[in-house]
Design a protein around this motif. Structure first.
Motif, PDB file in Angstrom:
ATOM      1  N   TYR A  33     -19.944  41.809 -41.650  1.00  0.00           N
ATOM      2  CA  TYR A  33     -19.488  42.736 -42.684  1.00  0.00           C
ATOM      3  C   TYR A  33     -17.974  42.919 -42.649  1.00  0.00           C
ATOM      4  O   TYR A  33     -17.322  42.705 -41.628  1.00  0.00           O
ATOM      5  N   HIS A  34     -17.452  43.372 -43.794  1.00  0.00           N
ATOM      6  CA  HIS A  34     -16.030  43.699 -43.882  1.00  0.00           C
ATOM      7  C   HIS A  34     -15.814  45.089 -43.280  1.00  0.00           C
ATOM      8  O   HIS A  34     -15.918  46.103 -43.966  1.00  0.00           O
ATOM      9  N   THR A  35     -15.507  45.136 -42.005  1.00  0.00           N
ATOM     10  CA  THR A  35     -15.374  46.424 -41.322  1.00  0.00           C
ATOM     11  C   THR A  35     -13.955  46.709 -40.848  1.00  0.00           C
ATOM     12  O   THR A  35     -13.718  47.759 -40.249  1.00  0.00           O
ATOM     13  N   ARG A  36     -13.015  45.827 -41.088  1.00  0.00           N
ATOM     14  CA  ARG A  36     -11.632  46.152 -40.745  1.00  0.00           C
ATOM     15  C   ARG A  36     -10.739  45.920 -41.949  1.00  0.00           C
ATOM     16  O   ARG A  36     -11.044  45.105 -42.832  1.00  0.00           O
ATOM     17  N   GLY A  37      -9.670  46.700 -42.001  1.00  0.00           N
ATOM     18  CA  GLY A  37      -8.756  46.608 -43.125  1.00  0.00           C
ATOM     19  C   GLY A  37      -7.701  47.689 -43.012  1.00  0.00           C
ATOM     20  O   GLY A  37      -7.256  48.033 -41.908  1.00  0.00           O
ATOM     21  N   ASP A  38      -7.308  48.265 -44.152  1.00  0.00           N
ATOM     22  CA  ASP A  38      -6.306  49.330 -44.194  1.00  0.00           C
ATOM     23  C   ASP A  38      -6.919  50.585 -44.809  1.00  0.00           C
ATOM     24  O   ASP A  38      -7.866  50.506 -45.603  1.00  0.00           O
ATOM     25  N   TYR A  39      -6.340  51.739 -44.449  1.00  0.00           N
ATOM     26  CA  TYR A  39      -6.815  53.025 -44.965  1.00  0.00           C
ATOM     27  C   TYR A  39      -5.653  53.817 -45.558  1.00  0.00           C
ATOM     28  O   TYR A  39      -4.529  53.799 -45.038  1.00  0.00           O
ATOM     29  N   TRP A  40      -5.963  54.504 -46.632  1.00  0.00           N
ATOM     30  CA  TRP A  40      -5.017  55.410 -47.291  1.00  0.00           C
ATOM     31  C   TRP A  40      -5.722  56.738 -47.541  1.00  0.00           C
ATOM     32  O   TRP A  40      -6.942  56.790 -47.683  1.00  0.00           O
ATOM     33  N   VAL A  41      -4.935  57.819 -47.618  1.00  0.00           N
ATOM     34  CA  VAL A  41      -5.469  59.139 -47.958  1.00  0.00           C
ATOM     35  C   VAL A  41      -4.747  59.659 -49.185  1.00  0.00           C
ATOM     36  O   VAL A  41      -3.508  59.647 -49.248  1.00  0.00           O
ATOM     37  N   LEU A  68     -10.383  59.461 -48.663  1.00  0.00           N
ATOM     38  CA  LEU A  68     -10.062  58.399 -47.715  1.00  0.00           C
ATOM     39  C   LEU A  68     -10.486  57.069 -48.330  1.00  0.00           C
ATOM     40  O   LEU A  68     -11.660  56.884 -48.679  1.00  0.00           O
ATOM     41  N   ILE A  69      -9.566  56.139 -48.459  1.00  0.00           N
ATOM     42  CA  ILE A  69      -9.822  54.882 -49.162  1.00  0.00           C
ATOM     43  C   ILE A  69      -9.694  53.717 -48.187  1.00  0.00           C
ATOM     44  O   ILE A  69      -8.700  53.594 -47.449  1.00  0.00           O
ATOM     45  N   PHE A  70     -10.706  52.861 -48.181  1.00  0.00           N
ATOM     46  CA  PHE A  70     -10.735  51.655 -47.361  1.00  0.00           C
ATOM     47  C   PHE A  70     -10.406  50.478 -48.273  1.00  0.00           C
ATOM     48  O   PHE A  70     -11.038  50.282 -49.317  1.00  0.00           O
ATOM     49  N   THR A  71      -9.408  49.655 -47.895  1.00  0.00           N
ATOM     50  CA  THR A  71      -8.944  48.591 -48.767  1.00  0.00           C
ATOM     51  C   THR A  71      -8.438  47.411 -47.950  1.00  0.00           C
ATOM     52  O   THR A  71      -8.333  47.484 -46.724  1.00  0.00           O
ATOM     53  N   ASN A  72      -8.147  46.310 -48.646  1.00  0.00           N
ATOM     54  CA  ASN A  72      -7.552  45.123 -48.003  1.00  0.00           C
ATOM     55  C   ASN A  72      -8.387  44.689 -46.803  1.00  0.00           C
ATOM     56  O   ASN A  72      -7.882  44.459 -45.709  1.00  0.00           O
ATOM     57  N   THR A  73      -9.681  44.526 -47.005  1.00  0.00           N
ATOM     58  CA  THR A  73     -10.626  44.385 -45.896  1.00  0.00           C
ATOM     59  C   THR A  73     -10.721  42.948 -45.385  1.00  0.00           C
ATOM     60  O   THR A  73     -10.386  41.985 -46.080  1.00  0.00           O
ATOM     61  N   ARG A  74     -11.229  42.840 -44.169  1.00  0.00           N
ATOM     62  CA  ARG A  74     -11.486  41.565 -43.514  1.00  0.00           C
ATOM     63  C   ARG A  74     -12.878  41.610 -42.890  1.00  0.00           C
ATOM     64  O   ARG A  74     -13.339  42.664 -42.441  1.00  0.00           O
TER      65      ARG A  74
END
Length: 747
Positions: free
Chosen positions: A124-132, A113-119
């Motif tokens: 903290y940077h706690t929102r963004g996009d997720y990929w699997v 599970l990858i967390f990317t493109n964060t805001r």
């Protein structure tokens, strides 16, 4: 005329020193610290220990694609294998790999599970996009295709790895990985209702961000819901990004006002009507501070703090029957801290619990019904944090210090509580140590630092603490700083009569004990932190070394009540008197330092601090103008009634019950006593300590015909670091103020 000539000479001297610094590699420049990042410390990781305890994964640069590979290293031999290359993280139709902000392995290590493109959300940077990524097939799948981009938070695999749950725009979603079907399982989020995450005050003061939990069988999700209706709205104003000003509303409960109403519910993972635990107590005057599942059960443990935060009621609640039982209640005459050291043991019949009930912070083993409590870590010392509970080998590993409160070492104790603590960290390694351990406690990523040693990160074996290899030594940084013309800070203790305080001192270059030097005290002084620690201070210490190179002595003192492992009495002494006891201790320490060290010029004394330290600076200048002559206060609370409920009421009680304490601890009430030089600095977009606090103090100083300097940083937050050149400009402004108002150099 003479004043003008004096300041002109001072300024020319400053320019001369700055010019010399450009040509002398032994002198620090502010540009090197805050612009060029010449002294930036390297990190390692993030590291994820593999579930077989025989290797770890980390991120490494892929030179061909410019992003990161995920690499596995075996222990102890160090065999390297690329688990996921950057090339595998190129979305279909794209040519650039995903930038990995964080990643998580599935329970079976077959998916990533990858967390990317964060805001950033507040801190903290706690929102963004997720990929699997499916490791076997190589398929890369974007989650949440039907939800708005960069709105997803806290995604995590279901226990069987078939689904991923996440929060988007205040609602919880569950996505099936085989079909891509997305099911929204809460529907009332929005406006005042927040599901699966938290409002500002819970995040800031209770460290709660991720607000939902999968049940162990994957059939349900338990979650927090917050209702901010009735909470006062504070408005920040953006005046610089458009022609017309833009108000920024922030629900923020100030001291003594209405809190958000928070409850815990359960909803089926495939959707349905949520059900709510009817935990006794007004939800606006109690805090549901922790909630987690008891392993392999349908029960959750819930910790409920009362508003004064001196009582913690622990509940066991069943998500099927919705019944609950109060198994234990922790109380304190002052305040309680929330800890995350709860591990279930002995077939869930016992759990570990951190408490100060015997006067020291220790770990206990407590029965599920709360009837039996046994001390595990014995002795007159505090545990700082639990590193690992090794149930198989019957040990708890923890960080503590027994002799020097500025240092941190690894110890272990038998879970039986029948043996004396055993120190694992070697005796020769003075400083602070941190550990990321395997589940079986045989290996650890060890980070070592002290006042003159940046982070040295190594792989070690345990319990022998044998170094296997260095992962990041920061040797280049160490060499750069050692080559500077600085005197590393010296630790000392100062007796103020009631108590002995820890402190450190940085001396000017070419220090002459026969001369007298101006002193700048750096202060924090509140229960949330400590400034006197034998660690690598990074940019903050480098800034102080820069001041020392200009001809100042820099000193920091930890007063009573600071976050130091000196026992409950030390930490709780400050209860009800924030800004009062600490100011008293700082003033007495200053006088004792003047008496002890003849080279400290008591006629040239300054102080500076940030946040709580800014408040302390103001209190010291206003209450002890005979001691402190010049001060710089940043991002400060001028009136404690302006700060949030959870923090301020934890340490001060309710304003209706401690009116005198709130008055006497708030520097705004003593502004008329200002005699020396004062510079105040604040960011106008500070969501934590509002710019309102700055403006109210300015108004009060004007009322009393007090003259001061001020610097506002538009649309900067509590860190005053956003937007180009801010950090450098702020420090240059500070240095200029010191030079103009607290003449440097020995006399």
């Amino acid at each position: 005329m003479y004043k003008y000539l004096f300041f002109t000479c001072v300024f020319l001297t400053f320019l001369s020193l700055s010019a010399k610094a450009q040509n002398d590699n032994s002198l620090i420049t502010l540009e090197e610290i805050y612009e060029k990042e010449t002294y930036r410390q390297k990190s390692f990781g993030p590291v994820r220990w593999m579930k077989d305890n025989r290797g770890y994964s980390t991120l490494e640069d892929n030179p061909e694609y410019g992003e990161k590979d995920i690499v596995r290293y075996s222990v102890p031999d160090g065999d390297r294998r690329v688990l996921v290359s950057a090339e595998q993280l190129i979305p279909e139709g794209g040519d650039t790999p995903l930038k990995i902000a964080d990643y998580e392995w599935s329970h079976d290590n077959e998916k990533l599970l990858i967390f990317t493109n964060t805001r950033r959300v507040w801190r903290y940077h706690t929102r963004g996009d997720y990929w699997v990524l499916d490791i076997q097939s190589g398929e890369l799948m974007q989650l949440g295709k039907s939800v708005e981009r960069t709105t997803m938070k806290f995604a995590k695999f279901s226990p069987d790895d078939s689904r991923v749950a996440y929060v988007s725009k205040r609602n919880i979603y569950v996505e099936h990985l085989d079909t891509g079907q997305i099911r929204q399982i809460t529907h009332d989020g929005g406006d005042d209702i927040i599901n699966g995450t938290f409002d500002w005050v819970y995040e800031e003061e209770l460290s709660l961000r991720d607000g939902f939990r999968w049940s162990p069988d994957g059939q349900h999700i338990a979650y927090w819901q917050s209702n901010t209706q009735g909470v006062g709205t504070f408005y920040m104003i953006n005046n610089i990004d458009s022609v017309y000003s833009q108000p920024i509303p922030l629900p923020y409960p100030k001291v003594g006002t209405t809190n958000p109403a928070v409850k815990i519910g359960v909803v089926a993972a495939d959707g349905g009507q949520p059900r709510w635990f009817d935990i006794p107590g007004d939800p606006r005057n109690n805090y549901l501070a922790r909630m987690d599942f008891v392993p392999n059960t349908n029960q959750v443990m819930i910790q409920q703090l009362n508003r004064l935060q001196n009582r913690n009621r622990v509940w066991i609640a069943d998500i099927l029957t919705m019944e609950f039982e109060n198994i234990m209640t922790e109380r304190d005459d002052a305040f309680l801290d929330i800890h995350d050291d709860t591990i279930w043991m002995d077939d869930n019949q016992y759990f570990t619990w951190t408490s100060e009930r015997d006067g020291w912070r220790h770990l206990y083993k407590i029965s599920k019904d709360g009837s039996d409590a046994k001390l595990i870590t014995r002795g007159e010392f505090d545990i700082v944090n639990v590193v690992q509970i090794d149930k198989e080998n019957n040990y708890v590993y923890y960080i503590a210090t027994k002799e020097d409160y500025t240092e941190r070492y690894l110890y272990r104790s038998s879970l039986s509580g029948n043996e004396d603590p055993e120190r694992i960290t070697p005796a020769a390694s003075e400083g602070q140590h941190a550990y990321q351990m395997t589940a079986n406690s045989k290996w650890a990523i060890h980070t070592y630092q002290n006042r003159n040693t940046p982070n040295r990160i190594s792989l070690i074996s345990l319990p022998d603490h044998r170094k296997v290899r260095v992962l990041e030594g920061n040797e280049e940084l160490k060499q750069k700083v050692d080559a500077l013309n600085i005197n590393y800070k010296e630790f000392f203790r100062i007796d103020i009569g009631e108590v002995i305080l820890d402190a450190w001192m940085m001396k000017p270059v070419n220090f002459d004990p026969g001369k007298k030097y101006p002193v700048i005290f750096y202060v924090y002084g509140e229960p949330a932190g400590s400034t006197v620690q034998n660690n690598w201070g990074g940019r903050r210490d480098l800034f102080h070394y820069y001041l020392a190179q200009q001809g100042y002595i820099v000193i920091s003192v930890d007063n009573r009540g600071t976050k130091v492992p000196r026992g409950r009495a030390w930490r709780k002494s400050i209860y009800g008197q924030i800004g009062i006891l600490a100011t008293h201790d700082q003033a007495k320490a200053a006088k004792a330092i003047f008496d002890r060290y003849s080279y400290v010029d008591s006629s040239r004394v300054g102080m500076w601090g940030w946040s709580g330290g800014g408040q302390m600076t103001l209190n010291c200048l206003f209450k002890y103008p005979d001691i402190y002559h010049t001060g710089i206060a940043l991002a400060f609370v001028s009136d404690q009634r302006l700060y949030d409920t959870i923090y301020q009421e934890r340490y001060m009680g309710l304003p209706s019950e401690n009116e005198e304490g709130y008055h006497d601890g708030s520097p705004i009430n003593f502004a008329e006593n200002l005699e020396g030089n004062l510079m105040i600095m604040h960011g106008t977009a500070d969501d934590n300590v509002h710019y309102q606090s700055f403006e109210m103090l300015v108004d009060e100083l004007i009322k009393h015909d007090k003259y001061f300097s001020m610097m506002s940083y538009p649309m900067r937050t509590h860190s005053i670091s956003e937007r180009p050149n801010t950090s450098l400009h702020l420090r240059k402004s500070m240095v200029r103020y010191w030079k103009n108002n607290l003449p440097a150099g020995g006399k």
